[in-house]
Design an enzyme around this catalytic site. Structure first.
Site, PDB file in Angstrom:
ATOM      1  N   TYR A  91       0.962  -0.952   0.300  1.00 35.82           N
ATOM      2  CA  TYR A  91       0.173   0.454  -0.247  1.00 35.82           C
ATOM      3  C   TYR A  91       1.036   1.537  -0.383  1.00 35.82           C
ATOM      4  O   TYR A  91       1.720   1.381   0.991  1.00 35.82           O
ATOM      5  CB  TYR A  91      -0.640  -0.292   0.987  1.00 35.82           C
ATOM      6  N   TYR A 126      -6.916  -4.799   9.725  1.00 29.92           N
ATOM      7  CA  TYR A 126      -7.668  -5.280   8.545  1.00 29.92           C
ATOM      8  C   TYR A 126      -7.516  -7.063   7.978  1.00 29.92           C
ATOM      9  O   TYR A 126      -7.863  -7.746   7.226  1.00 29.92           O
ATOM     10  CB  TYR A 126      -5.819  -5.809   8.395  1.00 29.92           C
TER      11      TYR A 126
HETATM   12  C1  PHB Z   1      -7.838  -6.522  -4.720  1.00 29.52           C
HETATM   13  O1  PHB Z   1      -8.583  -7.489  -5.298  1.00 29.52           O
HETATM   14  O2  PHB Z   1      -6.660  -7.876  -4.245  1.00 29.52           O
HETATM   15  C2  PHB Z   1      -7.501  -6.506  -3.703  1.00 29.52           C
HETATM   16  C3  PHB Z   1      -8.248  -4.881  -3.137  1.00 29.52           C
HETATM   17  C4  PHB Z   1      -8.317  -4.252  -2.322  1.00 29.52           C
HETATM   18  C5  PHB Z   1      -7.335  -4.126  -1.171  1.00 29.52           C
HETATM   19  C6  PHB Z   1      -6.848  -5.123  -0.834  1.00 29.52           C
HETATM   20  C7  PHB Z   1      -6.445  -6.223  -1.552  1.00 29.52           C
HETATM   21  O3  PHB Z   1      -7.828  -3.744   0.058  1.00 29.52           O
END
Ligand code: PHB
Ligand code: FAS
Length: 391
Positions: free
Chosen positions: A201, A385
């Site tokens: 991120y 998370y």
């Molecule tokens: C994903 O589509 O892999 C994805 C989308 C949003 C997130 C994490 C992963 O926060």
């Protein structure tokens, strides 16, 4: 047609609910307006919380997930060319997450339902929920060119943000809380091995970027773009060049490029509809709430709702008490609002609004510095998370 539970929508919420009810010996019918191919190929979520993984295993939909899914024990936060890894098991009581796409979850649940479940009708569009406040609610729907009625004891609207179930709740009883964002996500699928073994991120002055994945050979990446962006206005080269800028680090890390096979733009919205129940009509998943995908909560919230409903209806059948059904909305909303808070925090932490001031830029960096230097601050992120308890 008649059934105990009429389920509108065959996304993750509707499909999982059908399985949970089947395992509790409660019959249901699922009405899905689109065809099977659409549901199985619509690119959406990618991260499953521990609780979601456990439920999918319990209903018999975990085999392929356990074989092909990727267990992840952390994420990397990237800002000001710095890299900070958040260690989930160390901070969140041993919990991790699973990378396994929503498309695959739906394929697994559809296969199960068609093999040993109740009716799952594709291209069956629910037109309205009627008499929701009676003990005989009905779903009027159109299938194979003719209108029909599904008589139920209960109706669960799992029909997503644009569905019809929510409309059956009188406006005078409803409170809506929402926020739209001045940006969206441009998402791509690319046939290239992910350039990092966990999700990254990134907060950058040019905007947010996310490195995710679907398998060891397929990358899933996102770029913050202005709201209303047309995906086709971005060339493949422009996408890769912008991602490289936003993922920049002080070390020699490099982003690998590859053929882009899918491109789409997802708007960002926070939305909660209260209550999540009216008479014998219950709302679950995106039909009741939307979170910006930064916190990877959308799919997992839908799971929490249907687990809560199935538990409550099973309790009513076994104990003759409506106590848990009556608490459904309050129980779900406690979890929903925690996910809304976390998703908003992650979004405001990592995205740069078009009108961001220098003060707000520094505030974001200070928040990121705090998370990367304080066990207490990063514990909050790791706990949220990896998931909130199901009720
Ligand atoms: C994903 O589509 O892999 C994805 C989308 C949003 C997130 C994490 C992963 O926060
Ligand atoms: P869904 O919207 O998945 O399913 C609703 C179903 O109901 C659909 O199949 C629809 O066709 C059907 N339906 C609608 N109206 C009907 C009617 N009248 N009659 C019959 N059927 C009807 N979440 C994340 O965690 N991470 C992400 O990266 C992420 N990306 C997303 C990208 C996009 C473009 C969107 C829209 C959402 C994204 N989400 C993400 C959130 C998403 O994963 C949802 O939370 C998840 O699909 C919720 O599942 P359901 O509640 O089942 O709703």
């Amino acid at each position: 047609m008649r059934t105990t539970v009429g389920i509108i929508g065959a996304g993750p919420a509707g499909l999982l609910l059908a399985r949970l009810l089947h395992d509790a010996g409660i019959d249901s019918v699922v009405l899905e307006s689109r065809d099977r191919t659409y549901v199985e190929h619509r690119q959406r979520a990618g991260i499953l919380e521990q609780g979601t993984v456990d439920v999918l295993r319990e209903v018999g939909a975990g085999a392929r997930m356990d074989g092909e899914g990727l267990r992840h024990d952390g994420i990397e936060l990237r800002f000001a060319k710095q890299r900070h890894r958040v260690d989930f098991p160390a901070l969140a009581g041993g919990r991790s997450v699973m990378v396994y796409a929503q498309t695959e979850v739906c394929k697994d649940l559809i296969a199960l339902q068609l093999a040993e479940g109740g009716p799952l009708l594709f291209e069956a569009e629910a037109l309205a929920v009627e008499d929701a406040d009676s003990d005989r609610p009905r779903v009027r729907f159109r299938h194979e060119g003719r209108e029909d009625v599904l008589e139920c004891d209960y109706v669960v609207g799992c029909d997503g943000f644009w569905g019809v179930a929510r409309k059956a709740i009188p406006a005078r009883l409803t409170q809506v809380f929402e926020r739209t964002y001045p940006f969206a996500w441009l998402g791509i699928l690319a046939d290239v091995p992910p350039s990092h073994d966990e999700l990254v991120y990134a907060r950058h002055d040019r905007g947010f970027a996310l490195l995710s994945m679907r398998s060891p050979s397929v990358s899933r990446l996102y770029l913050q773009v202005p709201e209303g962006t047309d995906a086709d206005s971005w060339s493949d080269d422009a996408i890769w060049a912008e991602l490289e800028r936003r993922f920049e680090t002080a070390d020699d890390w490099r982003l690998a490029r590859g053929p882009i096979t899918q491109k789409s733009v997802t708007p960002m919205r926070s939305y909660v509809h209260e209550p999540m129940r009216y008479g014998r009509l219950f709302l679950a998943g995106d039909a009741a709430h939307i979170v910006p995908p930064t916190g990877a909560k959308g799919l997992n919230l839908a799971v929490g709702d249907v687990v809560t409903f199935a538990r409550a209806l099973t309790y009513a059948k076994e104990k003759g008490s409506a106590e848990l059904l009556d608490a459904y909305s309050e129980t779900c909303l406690r979890r929903v609002w925690q996910a809304e808070r976390f998703s908003y925090d992650m979004t405001s932490l990592l995205h740069r609004a078009p009108d961001a001031t220098a003060f707000e830029d520094r505030l974001q960096l200070a928040r990121l510095e705090r998370i990367s230097s304080s066990r207490a601050a990063e514990t909050d992120l790791a706990e949220a998370y990896t998931g909130f308890p199901f009720g």
